[in-house]
Design an enzyme around this catalytic site. Structure first.
Site, PDB file in Angstrom:
ATOM      1  N   ARG A 245       0.869  -1.340  -0.001  1.00 59.07           N
ATOM      2  CA  ARG A 245      -0.052  -0.007   0.205  1.00 59.07           C
ATOM      3  C   ARG A 245       0.557   1.316  -0.197  1.00 59.07           C
ATOM      4  NH1 ARG A 245      -5.264   1.777   1.359  1.00 59.07           N
ATOM      5  NH2 ARG A 245      -5.426   3.686   3.262  1.00 59.07           N
ATOM      6  N   TYR A 289      15.910  18.249  -9.035  1.00 60.77           N
ATOM      7  CA  TYR A 289      16.559  18.784  -9.454  1.00 60.77           C
ATOM      8  C   TYR A 289      17.948  19.129  -9.196  1.00 60.77           C
ATOM      9  CZ  TYR A 289      17.101  24.633  -9.721  1.00 60.77           C
ATOM     10  OH  TYR A 289      16.726  25.978  -9.495  1.00 60.77           O
TER      11      TYR A 289
END
Length: 296
Positions: A245, A289
């Site tokens: 999950r 980034y």
């Protein structure tokens, strides 16, 4: 407070699992003991009492995750007490959950999931287990939701499942192509062989996933299945229903899923429950980034 009446309410009205009931009993009784030691009761507790209780847990080294669970149990208790008219004010309303760290979150990589899902063979059992693994990872549903699922909750043609949810509120969960294929194979080749009463195999109230007695799969049975494939994949005890999950949520966020959609898919009432996943997703964005932008 009548603890047995509270637990009966949770079981019948909220559809809480046995493990949840045990945790709630333990947590509420612990708070009741704390209040009695301070010459008061649960019904008379104020927000200050709850904050003091949390501070004592922090002082004793209780983890943030455990503290959050205990506070969640108290919220459920006061919801019940408010509903029955036993208290006029909920002292947990202004209490915020402590933020947990990313280290509390364990999940599988996409490659690890791929290895795990390749473990079941083409036997009757293997096709059933393949369907279970694909559904758990492909939908992110809770283990109790999979166990409680009936044949009538499946719409294979349209590609979705209906879950009762942790609090009895139904939700629709889409099935991906891999899960649909695995379920189709299970329904065609495995489930008829496992069911004793084959004439009623498509009755809507019959369990979707069954054991070798033709009965509803149990929580213990499912843990045994996952443990078996965890060992085969050389991942050991990491493989649990919850890690599938968690992996579902992490991979959705890492691939751009928005929070509201994920909240609806996983059946969370509070978006704050997804905070740990969001922090992990933001960390990945920052890493990408830093590695790719020329002026990072």
């Amino acid at each position: 407070m009548d603890i047995n009446a509270f637990l009966d309410y949770l079981e019948k009205e909220k559809k809480s699992s046995e493990n949840t009931l045990l945790a709630y009993r333990r947590d509420v009784m612990a708070f009741n003991k704390y209040m009695m030691e301070h010459g008061s009761s649960i019904e008379s507790a104020t927000e200050t009492d709850v904050i003091s209780y949390i501070m004592e847990m922090n002082k004793n080294g209780v983890s943030k995750a455990t503290t959050n669970r205990k506070v969640s149990s108290l919220r459920a208790a006061y919801e019940y007490l408010m509903k029955t008219g036993s208290v006029e004010k909920d002292p947990t309303v202004g209490i915020k959950s402590a933020r947990t760290t990313r280290q509390d979150l364990d999940f599988l990589t996409v490659d690890e999931v791929d290895i795990l899902l390749k473990q079941p063979d083409s036997s009757i059992k293997g096709k059933r287990d393949k369907a279970i693994l694909e559904v758990l990872y492909g939908t992110g549903i809770r283990v109790i939701e999979l166990i409680d699922m009936n044949y009538g909750d499946l719409n294979l043609r349209m590609g979705f499942l209906q879950c009762s949810g942790a609090h009895g509120r139904p939700r629709i969960v889409p099935l991906g192509s891999y899960a649909r294929t695995a379920i189709s194979d299970y329904l065609r080749d495995s489930r008829p062989a496992l069911l004793r009463d084959e004439e009623n195999k498509e009755a809507e109230d019959r369990p979707l996933f069954v054991n070798f007695m033709g009965e509803r799969l149990t929580r213990q049975g499912l843990w045994k299945v996952l443990s078996e494939y965890g060992k085969k994949a050389e991942m050991g005890s990491r493989i649990t229903p919850h890690i599938l999950r968690t992996s579902f949520a992490v991979h959705m966020i890492q691939n751009g899923a928005d929070v509201k959609t994920l909240q609806d898919l996983m059946g969370y009432d509070d978006v704050q429950a997804l905070q740990a996943y969001l922090e992990l997703g933001n960390t990945r964005i920052k890493d990408v980034y830093d590695k790719t932008h020329p002026r990072a």
